[in-house]
Design an enzyme around this catalytic site. Structure first.
Site, PDB file in Angstrom:
ATOM      1  N   CYS A 101      16.203  -1.025 -81.392  1.00  0.00           N
ATOM      2  CA  CYS A 101      15.769  -1.600 -82.666  1.00  0.00           C
ATOM      3  C   CYS A 101      15.708  -3.117 -82.529  1.00  0.00           C
ATOM      4  CB  CYS A 101      16.762  -1.196 -83.751  1.00  0.00           C
ATOM      5  SG  CYS A 101      16.568  -2.135 -85.271  1.00  0.00           S
ATOM      6  N   CYS A 105      11.663  -6.011 -88.630  1.00  0.00           N
ATOM      7  CA  CYS A 105      10.686  -5.361 -89.523  1.00  0.00           C
ATOM      8  C   CYS A 105      11.154  -5.309 -90.970  1.00  0.00           C
ATOM      9  CB  CYS A 105      10.430  -3.932 -89.075  1.00  0.00           C
ATOM     10  SG  CYS A 105      10.617  -3.684 -87.334  1.00  0.00           S
ATOM     11  N   THR A 192      20.626  -3.835 -90.714  1.00  0.00           N
ATOM     12  CA  THR A 192      20.039  -4.001 -89.388  1.00  0.00           C
ATOM     13  C   THR A 192      19.777  -5.481 -89.094  1.00  0.00           C
ATOM     14  OG1 THR A 192      19.020  -1.833 -89.475  1.00  0.00           O
ATOM     15  CG2 THR A 192      17.989  -3.434 -88.032  1.00  0.00           C
ATOM     16  N   GLU A 258      24.049  -3.128 -86.605  1.00  0.00           N
ATOM     17  CA  GLU A 258      24.100  -3.027 -88.051  1.00  0.00           C
ATOM     18  C   GLU A 258      25.423  -3.619 -88.522  1.00  0.00           C
ATOM     19  OE1 GLU A 258      22.425  -0.408 -86.531  1.00  0.00           O
ATOM     20  OE2 GLU A 258      20.540  -0.785 -87.580  1.00  0.00           O
ATOM     21  N   HIS A 293       8.526   0.420 -94.886  1.00  0.00           N
ATOM     22  CA  HIS A 293       9.528   0.561 -93.819  1.00  0.00           C
ATOM     23  C   HIS A 293       9.394   1.913 -93.112  1.00  0.00           C
ATOM     24  CE1 HIS A 293      12.617  -1.069 -91.483  1.00  0.00           C
ATOM     25  NE2 HIS A 293      13.548  -0.193 -91.829  1.00  0.00           N
ATOM     26  N   TYR A 297       8.520   2.642 -88.704  1.00  0.00           N
ATOM     27  CA  TYR A 297       9.112   3.510 -87.696  1.00  0.00           C
ATOM     28  C   TYR A 297       8.110   3.891 -86.602  1.00  0.00           C
ATOM     29  CZ  TYR A 297      13.716   3.454 -89.657  1.00  0.00           C
ATOM     30  OH  TYR A 297      14.960   3.025 -90.039  1.00  0.00           O
ATOM     31  N   CYS A 299       8.177   1.894 -84.363  1.00  0.00           N
ATOM     32  CA  CYS A 299       9.069   1.431 -83.289  1.00  0.00           C
ATOM     33  C   CYS A 299       9.595   2.604 -82.461  1.00  0.00           C
ATOM     34  CB  CYS A 299      10.233   0.647 -83.873  1.00  0.00           C
ATOM     35  SG  CYS A 299      11.317   1.651 -84.932  1.00  0.00           S
ATOM     36  N   GLU A 447      19.243   6.381 -86.818  1.00  0.00           N
ATOM     37  CA  GLU A 447      18.412   5.588 -87.711  1.00  0.00           C
ATOM     38  C   GLU A 447      17.099   6.303 -88.019  1.00  0.00           C
ATOM     39  OE1 GLU A 447      17.704   1.545 -86.681  1.00  0.00           O
ATOM     40  OE2 GLU A 447      17.213   1.100 -88.754  1.00  0.00           O
TER      41      GLU A 447
HETATM   42 FE1  SF4 Z   1      14.587  -1.468 -86.170  1.00  0.00          FE
HETATM   43 FE2  SF4 Z   1      12.508   0.160 -86.141  1.00  0.00          FE
HETATM   44 FE3  SF4 Z   1      13.706  -0.512 -88.480  1.00  0.00          FE
HETATM   45 FE4  SF4 Z   1      12.228  -2.274 -87.073  1.00  0.00          FE
HETATM   46  S1  SF4 Z   1      11.518  -0.384 -88.084  1.00  0.00           S
HETATM   47  S2  SF4 Z   1      14.148  -2.653 -88.037  1.00  0.00           S
HETATM   48  S3  SF4 Z   1      12.720  -1.725 -84.984  1.00  0.00           S
HETATM   49  S4  SF4 Z   1      14.548   0.670 -86.774  1.00  0.00           S
HETATM   50 FE    FE Z   2      15.617   0.645 -90.337  1.00  0.00          FE
END
Ligand code: SF4
Ligand code: FE
Length: 488
Positions: A101, A105, A192, A258, A293, A297, A299, A447
């Site tokens: 992570c 974001c 986060t 976190e 958000h 994801y 990510c 997560e």
């Molecule tokens: Fe972390 Fe993914 Fe959330 Fe961005 S979207 S803060 S990389 S978990």
């Molecule tokens: Fe998150």
């Protein structure tokens, strides 16, 4: 002049913060150089570094709608579907480069949700939140800041609303109103990237009713504002980072974190307050943030790329890559991972313009995407562990491999092929361990389950957002229950 910070400048900017951070019961004096926290700082630093790479400039940077200047995309307000699609691609890119992570974001999603909601509140009440917000946004863009988007309150007894909790601080609320601002108390959990952030943007966590007016607040503060305390969350295998740069850490460079963020009577000046008791807009802010958000994801697709690469590599190291079931398992991993990518691209491509001018991704598709994210990484991780074999959790440490006494035995008995050093085999296994059950599993698995809302939150939204009447009408017309436009 707008600055586009690089990794080094970002690190230096963090050194200037006076954060009050606790970990293992002790105050962390040097946050930036702490061995457990530093990999997470490296991951945020990647969001700065990649903005300077010409081959990624198009994805990593954008043009500010406020100033027309080039900014990091993480501070951008989406001005079209193209921006939304690039946001998903940026998430995958950085996930695939860090395998964890990268934290930035949440702030981007908070900024975009607030750009829409402050505008809507002003339309109804004639307030000036949007003007305040845009001034704040200008400051964030100008200085290329990382913002912690803080939504999740501790929530106390889940069956009770904020105003009915036995302890009023279980949801963030205003405790005092002054001529120059407000004083707030409460906490935000699971934050986060909290201690890698310059700013913290607070939003309500659920729909508020009239009785919860004092809890319907949104504001931004510098992360080192007086009265804010950070208590770091533990991760499985976190103390391996105290062992130095051995390959036992799996991911040698990056990580996430976190923290529980406590606000103890913190003062917020009016110019940084973006919602104040307009409880009827809390749902809007929560749902728009959540949709953004849930798209973020993307990510996990990038982390999935790394895990699939690791699974293929260990299959080759083990001499198993030509077995048909292994090939099929790799295909399955790719199928699941690319299906996730379809979701985050689709909700972006189906985005629309809000009255504020901000582009919002499609809420239904964003929720469907996140629902898939609560499942597919677990299956991808299961297959990766299947291919890796049990050695992933039974292999001796890097120190044993280096030992003058027993190193030769580890080297000899864990060697699979004469062209693959034992150390390489152990390194790739440690990476799979890291992503599927070590520190990075926080980001890749848990997560995926609970971040941006637990699975049930998406199912409620899916039930609300699907056009059931439209589906029923089509069915009823085609079987002749109702009359439609069909040709006879
Ligand atoms: Fe972390 Fe993914 Fe959330 Fe961005 S979207 S803060 S990389 S978990
Ligand atoms: Fe998150």
């Amino acid at each position: 002049m707008n600055k586009l910070m690089n990794a080094k400048e970002y690190e230096e900017s963090l050194r200037k913060l006076k954060l009050k951070v606790y970990m293992f019961g002790k105050r962390v004096e040097n946050v930036v150089d702490d061995p457990i926290i530093r990999p997470s700082m490296n991951a945020v630093a990647a969001t700065y570094e990649y903005a300077h790479k010409p081959e990624h400039e198009d994805i990593m940077t954008a043009t500010s709608h406020l100033t027309g200047k080039k900014i990091n995309r993480f501070t951008h307000i989406h001005q079209g579907v193209d921006d939304l699609v690039k946001k998903s691609k940026m998430g995958r890119l950085l996930g695939s480069q860090t395998a964890c992570c990268f934290q930035r974001c949440v702030g981007m999603d908070a900024l975009n949700a607030l750009s829409i909601t402050t505008h809507a509140i002003d339309e109804k009440y004639g307030t000036e939140y949007n003007k305040r917000f845009l001034k704040y946004l200008g400051y964030v863009q100008e200085n290329d800041l990382t913002c912690d988007g803080a939504m999740t309150d501790p929530k106390g007894n889940r069956s009770l609303s904020p105003a009915k909790q036995f302890d009023p601080d279980l949801f963030m609320h205003v405790v005092e109103e002054r001529p120059d601002g407000i004083v707030v108390s409460g906490a935000k959990a699971h934050q986060t990237g909290a201690v890698n952030s310059h700013e913290v943007i607070v939003m309500p966590t659920i729909t508020m009713r009239e009785e919860d007016r004092d809890y319907a607040i949104s504001f931004a503060l510098p992360s080192d504002a007086e009265g804010i305390t950070y208590i770091m969350g533990r991760q499985s295998c976190d103390t391996r980072k105290l062992e130095g740069l051995t390959f036992d850490r799996g991911n040698m460079f990056y990580g996430g974190h976190e923290a529980l963020v406590v606000f103890d009577r913190v003062f917020v000046p009016w110019e940084r307050v973006f919602m104040y008791k307009e409880y009827d807009f809390s749902t809007m802010l929560v749902e728009h943030f959540a949709a953004y958000h849930r798209q973020s994801y993307a990510c996990k697709v990038g982390v999935g790329d790394v895990l699939i690469g690791a699974a293929q590599t260990i299959a080759e190291y083990n001499g198993a890559e030509r077995a048909s079931h292994v090939k099929d398992k790799i295909i399955e991993m790719n199928h699941l991972n690319e299906t996730l990518f379809c979701g985050c691209i689709a909700c972006a491509a189906e985005g629309h313009r809000e009255p504020s001018g901000t582009y919002q991704n499609d809420l239904l598709l964003a929720n469907v995407h996140k629902q898939n994210v609560t499942r597919f990484p677990y299956e991808i991780a299961r297959i990766a562990q299947d291919i890796a074999g049990g050695l992933m959790v039974t292999c001796p440490s890097a120190a044993d491999l280096a030992s003058p006494e027993v190193g030769k035995w580890v080297e000899k008995y864990y060697r699979t092929r004469d062209d693959v050093p034992t150390e390489h085999r152990l390194r790739i296994l440690r990476l799979i361990e890291n992503i599927t059950m070590g520190t990075a599993a926080v980001g890749y698995l848990t997560e995926s389950m609970h971040g941006a809302g637990s699975p049930q939150a998406q199912r409620i939204m899916i039930a609300r957002l699907v056009n059931m009447k439209h589906k029923q009408k089509a069915a009823k017309e085609l079987c002749g229950i109702e009359k439609g436009d069909q040709v006879s």
